[in-house]
Design a protein around this motif. Structure first.
Motif, short mmCIF file in Angstrom:
data_model
loop_
_atom_site.label_atom_id
_atom_site.label_comp_id
_atom_site.label_asym_id
_atom_site.label_seq_id
_atom_site.Cartn_x
_atom_site.Cartn_y
_atom_site.Cartn_z
N ALA A 43 0.82 -1.22 0.00
CA ALA A 43 0.00 0.00 0.00
C ALA A 43 0.85 1.26 0.00
O ALA A 43 0.34 2.35 -0.30
CB ALA A 43 -0.92 0.00 1.22
N SER A 44 2.15 1.12 0.31
CA SER A 44 3.02 2.29 0.43
C SER A 44 3.69 2.68 -0.88
O SER A 44 4.37 3.70 -0.94
CB SER A 44 4.08 2.04 1.50
N HIS A 45 3.57 1.86 -1.93
CA HIS A 45 4.18 2.21 -3.21
C HIS A 45 3.35 1.64 -4.36
O HIS A 45 2.41 0.87 -4.13
CB HIS A 45 5.63 1.70 -3.28
N ARG A 46 3.70 2.00 -5.56
CA ARG A 46 2.93 1.59 -6.73
C ARG A 46 3.72 0.66 -7.66
O ARG A 46 3.31 0.40 -8.78
CB ARG A 46 2.48 2.83 -7.52
N SER A 47 4.85 0.15 -7.20
CA SER A 47 5.67 -0.73 -8.02
C SER A 47 5.02 -2.10 -8.14
O SER A 47 4.32 -2.55 -7.23
CB SER A 47 7.06 -0.87 -7.41
N PRO A 48 5.25 -2.80 -9.24
CA PRO A 48 4.77 -4.19 -9.35
C PRO A 48 5.55 -5.15 -8.48
O PRO A 48 5.14 -6.29 -8.30
CB PRO A 48 4.95 -4.51 -10.83
N TRP A 49 6.71 -4.71 -7.96
CA TRP A 49 7.53 -5.57 -7.09
C TRP A 49 7.13 -5.36 -5.64
O TRP A 49 6.77 -4.25 -5.23
CB TRP A 49 9.01 -5.24 -7.26
N LEU A 50 7.24 -6.41 -4.84
CA LEU A 50 7.00 -6.25 -3.40
C LEU A 50 8.12 -5.43 -2.77
O LEU A 50 7.87 -4.49 -2.02
CB LEU A 50 6.91 -7.63 -2.72
N PHE A 51 9.36 -5.79 -3.10
CA PHE A 51 10.51 -5.09 -2.51
C PHE A 51 11.14 -4.17 -3.54
O PHE A 51 11.53 -4.64 -4.63
CB PHE A 51 11.54 -6.10 -2.00
N VAL A 52 11.23 -2.89 -3.22
CA VAL A 52 11.86 -1.92 -4.11
C VAL A 52 13.04 -1.28 -3.39
O VAL A 52 13.15 -1.34 -2.17
CB VAL A 52 10.86 -0.84 -4.57
N SER A 53 13.91 -0.65 -4.15
CA SER A 53 15.13 -0.05 -3.58
C SER A 53 14.81 1.21 -2.79
O SER A 53 13.66 1.66 -2.73
CB SER A 53 16.11 0.27 -4.71
N MET A 54 15.85 1.80 -2.21
CA MET A 54 15.69 3.05 -1.45
C MET A 54 15.10 4.15 -2.32
O MET A 54 14.44 5.06 -1.81
CB MET A 54 17.05 3.50 -0.91
N THR A 55 15.35 4.07 -3.62
CA THR A 55 14.85 5.10 -4.54
C THR A 55 13.61 4.64 -5.31
O THR A 55 13.21 5.28 -6.27
CB THR A 55 15.96 5.50 -5.53
N GLY A 56 13.03 3.50 -4.90
CA GLY A 56 11.82 3.03 -5.54
C GLY A 56 12.03 2.25 -6.82
O GLY A 56 11.07 2.01 -7.55
N LYS A 57 13.27 1.87 -7.11
CA LYS A 57 13.58 1.14 -8.34
C LYS A 57 13.59 -0.38 -8.07
O LYS A 57 13.63 -0.82 -6.91
CB LYS A 57 14.95 1.55 -8.87
N PRO A 58 13.60 -1.21 -9.13
CA PRO A 58 13.75 -2.65 -8.93
C PRO A 58 15.07 -2.96 -8.23
O PRO A 58 16.08 -2.28 -8.44
CB PRO A 58 13.73 -3.22 -10.36
N MET A 59 15.08 -4.00 -7.41
CA MET A 59 16.27 -4.33 -6.62
C MET A 59 17.45 -4.75 -7.49
O MET A 59 18.60 -4.68 -7.06
CB MET A 59 15.94 -5.42 -5.62
#
Length: 457
Positions: A301-317
Motif C-alpha cells: 500500500a506504500s508504493h505503486r511498483s509491481p515488485w513487493l521489494f523496491v530499492s531506497m529510490t523506488g527502483k527494482p532491486m
C-alpha cells in the motif's frame, strides 16, 4: 591388411583408418581413406619391414576395437575442445555463464599445450594439486567438476579418448580431514531482529519486511525475493493467479490461509533484466502467518511498483549493489552519515554491527528458517522441504505429499514464534507505513512487472 612400401632408405606402412572418402555433398563413398606412417614415433624410422607391418596391424586392431585415434597432426587440442564443448551446452543462462567462466579462467589456460587424448592420470593429479593450492574449496570443486564432464564427453560423446585420466581410488598416504560446510554459529531470533532494525534504518519499512520475509518463508535470496511481484503476494494471490487451473485449486485450498506464490526469480541475462523459473524449477506456494501478511499488505500500500521489494529510490532491486549498499551495513554496521544539501536520503544515524552475523551471507536467513521449522518436531519433513523448494528423494518423495493440515500447522507455529519471541519479548517494531492522501493512487498499481520470461530457463 596393412601394406608396406620402401621409398629409398625409408619404410612406410599404410592401413585403413576406418573412414571413407566423402563425395561433393559430404556423403561417404565406398572408397576407403587410408592413413600412413614412416615410423612408430615422430622422427623415429621403422627398423625393418616386419616392424612396419606389425605397426600397421596394431592400428587396424585399434580401428576394429574402437580404440583408433587420429594422428598427431589431426588431434584435437584442449583449447579447441573446450570451445566445442562449451558451444554444445544446453543449460540455464547462469549455469552456462558459470561453466564458461571456469573454462576460460582455469581449464583452457592450464591445458593450452595439451591435446585431449594425451592427458594422463599424472597430468590430472598435477592439475588437481594446482587448483587445490590456488583456489577456495568450493571453486576447486566447481572447476574439477567441469573438467570431469569434459573428459566424460570426450570419451562417450566425441570419442577423443579411450578412458578418463581421473582415477577414482581409496585414499592413501597422510590423512587430511576433508573440509566440511562452514560451522553455523547459534543464531537467536534477537540477532535476526537486530538485522531487521538495521535494515529499517537503511532501507525503511521495506528493509524491515524483507528480513522477516526471508526468515519466515525460506525463500532463496536474492533471486526469488527480488522476483516477488505484487500479483503473487498474499493480498492479491490466489485471486490474481494467471493460471486458471492453479487459481481455482488455490482459491479453495487457501480460502482461510494467507499464501504467496514463488513463481519466478529475476536476474540479469545478456544485459537485460528477465524473469526465470526458480532454481531447480521449484515453483511452489508458501503459506505465511498473519503478521507477515499484514507486513506485505502495508508495504504494497506504500508504493505503486509491481515488485513487493523496491530499492531506497523506488527502483527494482536488480538496479542496486545489494551486498555493498544494503547487506553489509545491515550485518556489519556503518558510521553515522551527516546530512547533505539536496540529498535528504543521505543522512543516517550510526548502525551497530550484529556480531552473531559476522561474515555471514544473507543466505544464512534461509538456513535459520529451515532450522526454526525443525524445532517443534511435529512438522513433517515433506512439508519443510517443499517450502524450501526441494524434492525428497526415494520412496518418501514419491508417496508423500503436503496436506492442508501440514500447512495450517506451519502457519500456527510461525505465528506463535512471532508472538512469543518478538512481540512477547518486547522487541522494538516500527509502525506500518501510511501513505499521505496525495500519494493515494487514482488507479490500481500493476500486479506484474511485464519483464520478459525466459521460457527455457
Amino acid at each position: 591388411m596393412p601394406s608396406v612400401e620402401r621409398r629409398g632408405n625409408s619404410i612406410r606402412v599404410k592401413w585403413w583408418g576406418g573412414e571413407y572418402v566423402l563425395d561433393a555433398d559430404g556423403n561417404p563413398t565406398k572408397r576407403k581413406k587410408y592413413e600412413s606412417a614412416s615410423g612408430p614415433e615422430p622422427g623415429v624410422p621403422f627398423a625393418d619391414d616386419d616392424e612396419a607391418y606389425a605397426y600397421g596391424l596394431d592400428r587396424e586392431s585399434d580401428v576394429r576395437n574402437n580404440r583408433h585415434r587420429r594422428r598427431n597432426a589431426d588431434r584435437t587440442m584442449m583449447s579447441e575442445y573446450c570451445d566445442l564443448w562449451s558451444a554444445s551446452l544446453d543449460l540455464r543462462v547462469r549455469s552456462n555463464k558459470t561453466y564458461r567462466s571456469r573454462l576460460n579462467a582455469v581449464i583452457k589456460p592450464y591445458w593450452r599445450h595439451y591435446s585431449v587424448d594425451e592427458i594422463t592420470p599424472i597430468d590430472y593429479a598435477a592439475f588437481n594439486k594446482f587448483v587445490t593450492e590456488k583456489y577456495s574449496v568450493n571453486y576447486r570443486k566447481g572447476v574439477l567438476a567441469v573438467f570431469k564432464m569434459l573428459m566424460d564427453d570426450a570419451i562417450v560423446k566425441y570419442r577423443l579418448r579411450e578412458d578418463s585420466p581421473i582415477i577414482e581410488q581409496r585414499k592413501r598416504g597422510k590423512y587430511k580431514k576433508a573440509q566440511v560446510r562452514r560451522k553455523k554459529r547459534n543464531l537467536p531470533i534477537e540477532a535476526i531482529h537486530k538485522v531487521a532494525v538495521n535494515a529499517h534504518t537503511i532501507w525503511g519499512y521495506t528493509g524491515w519486511a524483507y528480513i522477516w520475509t526471508l526468515a519466515f518463508t525460506c525463500m532463496r535470496p536474492p533471486g526469488e525475493s527480488f522476483g516477488l511481484q505484487r500479483g503473487f503476494c498474499s493480498p492479491h494471490w490466489p485471486e490474481s493467479e494467471p493460471d486458471d487451473e492453479l487459481r481455482e485449486e488455490s482459491l479453495t485450498r487457501y480460502k482461510d490461509l494467507a499464501a504467496l506464490r514463488i513463481q519466478y526469480q529475476t536476474y540479469v541475462a545478456e544485459g537485460r533484466q528477465v524473469l526465470a523459473a526458480p532454481k531447480y524449477d521449484s515453483w511452489r506456494t508458501a503459506v505465511i502467518p498473519p503478521f507477515l501478511d499484514a507486513m506485505h499488505t502495508a508495504l504494497l500500500a506504500s508504493h505503486r511498483s509491481p515488485w513487493l521489494f523496491v530499492s531506497m529510490t523506488g527502483k527494482p532491486m536488480l538496479d542496486t549493489n545489494f551486498k555493498a549498499d544494503y547487506w553489509y551495513p545491515m550485518r556489519d554496521g556503518a558510521d553515522e552519515r551527516p546530512s547533505r544539501a539536496r540529498y535528504e536520503r543521505w543522512q543516517r544515524p550510526e548502525i551497530p554491527a550484529v556480531p552473531e552475523m559476522a561474515g555471514e551471507d544473507i543466505y544464512r536467513l534461509r538456513h535459520w528458517a529451515k532450522a526454526k521449522l525443525d524445532e517443534p518436531g511435529d512438522i513433517p519433513n515433506v512439508a519443510i522441504e517443499a517450502r524450501m523448494g526441494h524434492e525428497l528423494p526415494g520412496i518418501e518423495g514419491t508417496y508423500s505429499e503436503v496436506t492442508l493440515a501440514m500447512e495450517e500447522r506451519i502457519v500456527e507455529y510461525l505465528q506463535s514464534v512471532w508472538e512469543k519471541e518478538v512481540v512477547g519479548a518486547g522487541l522494538w517494531m516500527p509502525p506500518f507505513p501510511i501513505p499521505s492522501p496525495d500519494d493515494l493512487p487514482s488507479e490500481a498499481p500493476p500486479l506484474f512487472s511485464g519483464l520478459p520470461v525466459l521460457e527455457n530457463e
